[in-house]
Design a protein around this motif. Structure first.
Motif, PDB file in Angstrom:
ATOM      1  N   TYR A  35       0.925  -1.133   0.137  1.00  0.00           N
ATOM      2  CA  TYR A  35      -0.083  -0.084   0.062  1.00  0.00           C
ATOM      3  C   TYR A  35       0.957   1.315   0.079  1.00  0.00           C
ATOM      4  O   TYR A  35       1.971   1.129   0.470  1.00  0.00           O
ATOM      5  N   HIS A  41      -5.980  10.598   1.308  1.00  0.00           N
ATOM      6  CA  HIS A  41      -6.126   9.440   0.356  1.00  0.00           C
ATOM      7  C   HIS A  41      -6.109   8.062   1.120  1.00  0.00           C
ATOM      8  O   HIS A  41      -6.556   6.996   0.919  1.00  0.00           O
ATOM      9  N   GLY A  42      -5.802   8.336   2.406  1.00  0.00           N
ATOM     10  CA  GLY A  42      -5.615   7.023   3.160  1.00  0.00           C
ATOM     11  C   GLY A  42      -4.705   6.148   2.580  1.00  0.00           C
ATOM     12  O   GLY A  42      -3.432   6.541   2.136  1.00  0.00           O
ATOM     13  N   PHE A 111       0.684  -4.923   9.572  1.00  0.00           N
ATOM     14  CA  PHE A 111       1.518  -4.024   8.857  1.00  0.00           C
ATOM     15  C   PHE A 111       2.947  -3.911   9.202  1.00  0.00           C
ATOM     16  O   PHE A 111       3.158  -4.104  10.468  1.00  0.00           O
TER      17      PHE A 111
ATOM     18  N   PHE B  34     -13.594  -3.395   9.069  1.00  0.00           N
ATOM     19  CA  PHE B  34     -12.465  -3.313  10.050  1.00  0.00           C
ATOM     20  C   PHE B  34     -12.318  -1.659  10.471  1.00  0.00           C
ATOM     21  O   PHE B  34     -12.554  -0.875   9.551  1.00  0.00           O
ATOM     22  N   TYR B  36      -8.877   0.454  11.886  1.00  0.00           N
ATOM     23  CA  TYR B  36      -7.326   0.430  12.224  1.00  0.00           C
ATOM     24  C   TYR B  36      -7.161   1.552  12.783  1.00  0.00           C
ATOM     25  O   TYR B  36      -7.490   2.467  12.442  1.00  0.00           O
ATOM     26  N   GLN B  38      -3.633   3.995  13.634  1.00  0.00           N
ATOM     27  CA  GLN B  38      -2.392   4.431  13.344  1.00  0.00           C
ATOM     28  C   GLN B  38      -1.759   5.375  14.170  1.00  0.00           C
ATOM     29  O   GLN B  38      -2.310   6.572  14.104  1.00  0.00           O
ATOM     30  N   LEU B  44       0.111   0.632  10.840  1.00  0.00           N
ATOM     31  CA  LEU B  44      -1.383   0.434  11.443  1.00  0.00           C
ATOM     32  C   LEU B  44      -1.442  -0.800  11.942  1.00  0.00           C
ATOM     33  O   LEU B  44      -0.663  -1.821  11.704  1.00  0.00           O
ATOM     34  N   GLU B  88      -4.572   8.288  14.106  1.00  0.00           N
ATOM     35  CA  GLU B  88      -5.318   8.497  12.900  1.00  0.00           C
ATOM     36  C   GLU B  88      -6.148   7.092  12.570  1.00  0.00           C
ATOM     37  O   GLU B  88      -5.504   6.088  13.111  1.00  0.00           O
ATOM     38  N   PHE B  90      -8.456   4.283  10.640  1.00  0.00           N
ATOM     39  CA  PHE B  90      -8.779   3.952   9.254  1.00  0.00           C
ATOM     40  C   PHE B  90     -10.107   2.861   9.205  1.00  0.00           C
ATOM     41  O   PHE B  90      -9.838   1.880  10.019  1.00  0.00           O
ATOM     42  N   LYS B  94     -13.606  -5.323   3.358  1.00  0.00           N
ATOM     43  CA  LYS B  94     -13.078  -6.670   2.431  1.00  0.00           C
ATOM     44  C   LYS B  94     -14.185  -7.291   2.098  1.00  0.00           C
ATOM     45  O   LYS B  94     -14.883  -7.798   2.873  1.00  0.00           O
ATOM     46  N   THR B 101      -8.350  -5.663   0.446  1.00  0.00           N
ATOM     47  CA  THR B 101      -8.784  -4.780   1.461  1.00  0.00           C
ATOM     48  C   THR B 101      -8.822  -3.500   1.118  1.00  0.00           C
ATOM     49  O   THR B 101      -7.730  -2.696   0.872  1.00  0.00           O
ATOM     50  N   ILE B 102      -9.777  -2.584   1.147  1.00  0.00           N
ATOM     51  CA  ILE B 102     -10.095  -1.180   0.824  1.00  0.00           C
ATOM     52  C   ILE B 102     -10.240  -0.212   1.971  1.00  0.00           C
ATOM     53  O   ILE B 102     -11.191  -0.513   2.888  1.00  0.00           O
ATOM     54  N   PHE B 103      -9.412   0.760   2.062  1.00  0.00           N
ATOM     55  CA  PHE B 103      -9.395   1.601   3.136  1.00  0.00           C
ATOM     56  C   PHE B 103     -10.040   2.986   2.778  1.00  0.00           C
ATOM     57  O   PHE B 103      -9.898   3.534   1.672  1.00  0.00           O
ATOM     58  N   GLY B 104     -10.659   3.590   3.694  1.00  0.00           N
ATOM     59  CA  GLY B 104     -11.139   4.963   3.460  1.00  0.00           C
ATOM     60  C   GLY B 104      -9.886   6.002   3.762  1.00  0.00           C
ATOM     61  O   GLY B 104      -8.918   5.367   4.122  1.00  0.00           O
ATOM     62  N   ALA B 105     -10.073   7.325   3.707  1.00  0.00           N
ATOM     63  CA  ALA B 105      -9.095   8.193   3.510  1.00  0.00           C
ATOM     64  C   ALA B 105      -8.632   8.410   5.105  1.00  0.00           C
ATOM     65  O   ALA B 105      -7.647   9.315   5.111  1.00  0.00           O
ATOM     66  N   GLY B 106      -9.350   8.012   6.183  1.00  0.00           N
ATOM     67  CA  GLY B 106      -8.807   8.239   7.454  1.00  0.00           C
ATOM     68  C   GLY B 106      -9.472   9.221   8.144  1.00  0.00           C
ATOM     69  O   GLY B 106      -9.742  10.487   7.690  1.00  0.00           O
TER      70      GLY B 106
END
Lengths: 120, 113
Positions: A35, A41-42, A111, B34, B36, B38, B44, B88, B90, B94, B101-106
């Motif tokens: 990633y 943009h995350g 991660f 999910f 996460y 950070q 994360l 932060e 997130f 999935k 797995t696709i994440f949001g912008a936080g």
């Protein structure tokens, strides 16, 4: 902590040079991911691997290639780095959650600590 | 394809106040959800997850999230935040049986004394 090591942790390079980031895991997990993280943009998926020599593209794969010749290593290569590839890169792994009944890949990600790349 | 929208980019809050971080997702198939977290200069780490069953899931440090299928939401809440919750957060989705797995912008949570 999951055994994930990224190298290098920091790198400064010039536009047009090749760069390779390495992700090494000691968990024997099948799935590995790269990633990139950018403000606003995350995390965006670049490439992922679902087994040795099995890889596929993510959301932002242009300008990147990957290789996985063995379970524990997943390499991300920028063939010719550009300033737009300045970012923090995270490797992640996931595996099968063992439980009663069928084992499933829940997709829980572990991660690495990230590699900060600056392209001048 | 799945997508995730985190409705707030920053949430400032005073210590011991309640907080809600909002997350909406879109998907036409079954998903896992999910949150996460950070912390500064770290990678994360998973805070909590929804796979199936009870729609309310909890973390060990007092956060909870509720899966609302009709509203396609998975908001994160904590009744009383601490300075140490500054981080932060997130939201991620999935597809069940999928690889990605696709994440949001936080959402950056800033807890003030």
């Amino acid at each position: 902590d999951a055994g994930i090591t990224q190298s290098p942790r920091h790198k400064v390079t010039e536009t047009g040079t090749p760069v390779t980031l390495r992700c090494h895991q000691t968990e024997n997990h099948r799935y590995m991911y790269w990633y990139r993280q950018d403000p606003g943009h995350g995390l965006r998926l670049i490439h992922y691997s679902y087994g040795v020599k099995d890889t596929d593209k993510g959301e932002v794969s242009d300008g990147y290639s990957v290789s996985r010749s063995k379970t524990e290593d997943f390499l991300l290569t920028l063939e010719s780095a550009t300033s737009s590839q300045t970012s923090v890169y995270f490797c992640a792994i996931s595996g099968v959650q063992k439980r009663e009944g069928p084992n499933i890949n829940t997709g829980e990600l572990f991660f690495g600590e990230g590699s900060r790349l600056t392209v001048l | 394809a799945q997508s995730v929208t985190q409705l707030d980019s920053q949430v400032p809050v005073f210590e011991e106040a309640p907080v809600e971080l909002r997350c909406n997702y879109s998907s036409s198939v079954s998903v896992y959800l999910f949150w996460y977290v950070q912390y500064p200069n770290q990678g994360l780490q998973l805070l909590l997850k929804y796979l199936s069953g009870s729609t309310l899931v909890e973390s060990i440090n007092g956060f909870e999230a509720e899966f609302n299928k009709s509203q396609t939401s998975f908001h994160l809440r904590k009744p009383s935040v601490h300075i140490s919750d500054t981080a932060e957060y997130f939201c991620a989705v999935k597809r069940a049986g999928g690889f990605k797995t696709i994440f949001g912008a936080g959402t950056r949570l800033f807890v003030k004394a």
